[in-house]
Design a protein around this motif. Structure first.
Motif, PDB file in Angstrom:
ATOM      1  N   GLU A  57       0.807  -1.215   0.000  1.00  0.00           N
ATOM      2  CA  GLU A  57       0.000   0.000   0.000  1.00  0.00           C
ATOM      3  C   GLU A  57       0.843   1.270   0.000  1.00  0.00           C
ATOM      4  OE1 GLU A  57      -1.987  -0.908   3.691  1.00  0.00           O
ATOM      5  OE2 GLU A  57      -3.819  -1.382   2.601  1.00  0.00           O
ATOM      6  N   THR A  59       2.614   2.151   2.577  1.00  0.00           N
ATOM      7  CA  THR A  59       2.726   2.607   3.954  1.00  0.00           C
ATOM      8  C   THR A  59       3.988   2.023   4.572  1.00  0.00           C
ATOM      9  OG1 THR A  59       1.359   0.740   4.674  1.00  0.00           O
ATOM     10  CG2 THR A  59       0.231   2.811   4.244  1.00  0.00           C
ATOM     11  N   VAL A 170     -11.364   3.576  12.381  1.00  0.00           N
ATOM     12  CA  VAL A 170     -10.469   2.746  11.560  1.00  0.00           C
ATOM     13  C   VAL A 170     -10.402   3.284  10.140  1.00  0.00           C
ATOM     14  CG1 VAL A 170     -10.187   0.469  10.504  1.00  0.00           C
ATOM     15  CG2 VAL A 170     -10.685   0.652  12.932  1.00  0.00           C
ATOM     16  N   GLN A 171     -11.551   3.704   9.613  1.00  0.00           N
ATOM     17  CA  GLN A 171     -11.551   4.284   8.269  1.00  0.00           C
ATOM     18  C   GLN A 171     -10.604   5.477   8.170  1.00  0.00           C
ATOM     19  OE1 GLN A 171     -15.614   5.158   6.908  1.00  0.00           O
ATOM     20  NE2 GLN A 171     -15.002   4.121   5.036  1.00  0.00           N
ATOM     21  N   ARG A 174      -6.924   4.410   8.426  1.00  0.00           N
ATOM     22  CA  ARG A 174      -6.410   3.685   7.257  1.00  0.00           C
ATOM     23  C   ARG A 174      -5.954   4.611   6.136  1.00  0.00           C
ATOM     24  NH1 ARG A 174      -4.752   0.526   5.240  1.00  0.00           N
ATOM     25  NH2 ARG A 174      -6.036  -0.940   4.060  1.00  0.00           N
ATOM     26  N   ALA A 179      -3.307  -1.826   7.410  1.00  0.00           N
ATOM     27  CA  ALA A 179      -4.355  -2.477   8.190  1.00  0.00           C
ATOM     28  C   ALA A 179      -3.812  -3.091   9.475  1.00  0.00           C
ATOM     29  CB  ALA A 179      -5.033  -3.549   7.343  1.00  0.00           C
ATOM     30  N   VAL A 182      -2.840  -0.453  12.138  1.00  0.00           N
ATOM     31  CA  VAL A 182      -4.039   0.099  12.777  1.00  0.00           C
ATOM     32  C   VAL A 182      -4.621  -0.905  13.773  1.00  0.00           C
ATOM     33  CG1 VAL A 182      -6.403   0.878  12.378  1.00  0.00           C
ATOM     34  CG2 VAL A 182      -4.572   1.606  10.836  1.00  0.00           C
ATOM     35  N   ALA A 231     -10.208  -4.582   8.462  1.00  0.00           N
ATOM     36  CA  ALA A 231      -9.456  -3.328   8.366  1.00  0.00           C
ATOM     37  C   ALA A 231      -8.780  -3.201   7.002  1.00  0.00           C
ATOM     38  CB  ALA A 231      -8.411  -3.262   9.483  1.00  0.00           C
ATOM     39  N   TRP A 232      -8.248  -4.310   6.481  1.00  0.00           N
ATOM     40  CA  TRP A 232      -7.607  -4.294   5.159  1.00  0.00           C
ATOM     41  C   TRP A 232      -8.624  -3.939   4.076  1.00  0.00           C
ATOM     42  CZ3 TRP A 232      -7.961  -7.173   0.591  1.00  0.00           C
ATOM     43  CH2 TRP A 232      -6.871  -7.063  -0.288  1.00  0.00           C
ATOM     44  N   GLY A 235      -9.734  -0.283   3.556  1.00  0.00           N
ATOM     45  CA  GLY A 235      -8.853   0.578   2.783  1.00  0.00           C
ATOM     46  C   GLY A 235      -9.025   0.426   1.284  1.00  0.00           C
TER      47      GLY A 235
END
Length: 297
Positions: A57, A59, A170-171, A174, A179, A182, A231-232, A235
């Motif tokens: 991603e 990150t 969480v949104q 992200r 993910a 977080v 969570a993944w 995103g």
């Protein structure tokens, strides 16, 4: 497979995995909040390892430092599990899982009452359906599903509020973090909160048998792959798609509750559950529709 299709597939698997949660909570041989504590603590080592890996991603690898949104997600998640785990032992698995999935309705209702964003007629219809369904699930219980079905239903219903906060936090988190990072920080923040609550309430903290410990470990692994998968997906997929797709979780939980604990739904409960799920889908569609013009004052 396209990236969207892959994200949807991961979300479906994650939702099915999370359907194991209410079953494992009852098998931990600990108090409800203590079960949440072990779920978090036993998930942390694996989350740390996964967060340290490079991601696709863009990150940074590693746990880094938490943002305010990660910390807020941990607070809401601790409240979520604290109330939900008590709901699980007080009412049926199906009721506890279906009622806590009223999150989309709660989010839209919050926007209506607090942000003054008037909902459309479709949402009002969804709200009526949700209330009717929730009442049917509570009233239709046979009295042998949990230690205090009515209070358990209320606790489970309140989880929709806490999970709404977690979902939105969480949104936001992200947008600048992977993910697993977080999920790691939300879990690390939530663990001492649930542990402290369990001690204050005088719960049993240590499982009595190897089976109880196995259930605790299962909760930890489930947390990593279930919550991490959600969570993944957050995103990569619209929130509306995620919120509706995750409704497979209460269906899986209800089937497992019937298989493991013999919790057969009464016809009224089944009808109520169907109404609640239909209400959540309608609420999501109402949020996708063009926003109505504000009333003239």
């Amino acid at each position: 497979m396209s990236s969207r299709a892959r994200a949807l597939a991961v979300l479906l698997v994650a939702a099915c995995v999370l359907g194991l949660a209410p079953i494992l909570v009852r098998l931990t041989e600990t108090g409800p909040a203590a079960a949440g504590f072990w779920r978090f603590v036993l998930a942390l080592p694996l989350l740390f390892v996964l967060a340290a890996r490079p991601t696709a991603e863009g990150t940074k690898a590693g746990v880094g430092r938490p943002s305010k949104w990660m910390l807020l997600a941990g607070l809401f998640f601790a409240l979520d599990l604290g109330f939900w785990h008590y709901g699980i032992v007080m009412t049926s698995v199906a009721n506890a899982t279906v009622l806590c999935n009223l999150t989309p309705v709660v989010v839209t209702l919050f926007a209506w009452l607090v942000l003054k964003e008037r909902p459309g007629r479709l949402f009002v219809a969804a709200l009526v359906l949700a209330l009717l369904g929730a009442f049917a699930m509570a009233a239709g219980a046979n009295g042998r599903q949990g230690s205090n079905p009515l209070l358990g239903d209320l606790f489970s219903l309140s989880v929709a509020v806490w999970y709404s906060g977690y979902f939105l936090a969480v949104q936001r988190a992200r947008t600048s973090a992977g993910a697993m990072r977080v999920t790691f920080w939300a879990t690390l923040v939530g663990a001492p909160l649930l542990g402290g609550l369990a001690l204050i309430l005088g719960e049993d903290m240590i499982p009595a048998t190897a089976a109880g410990w196995a259930a605790c470990v299962g909760l930890g692994v489930m947390h990593v792959f279930g919550q991490g998968g959600v969570a993944w997906a957050l995103g990569r997929l619209p929130a509306s798609v995620t919120a509706v797709t995750i409704l497979i979780q209460p269906i899986v939980a209800a089937l497992l509750g019937w298989w493991v604990f013999g919790e057969t739904l009464t016809p009224i409960q089944a009808a109520g559950g169907a109404l609640v799920l239909a209400a959540v889908v309608l609420a999501q569609r109402s949020r996708q529709a063009p926003a109505p013009q504000p009333a003239m004052t």
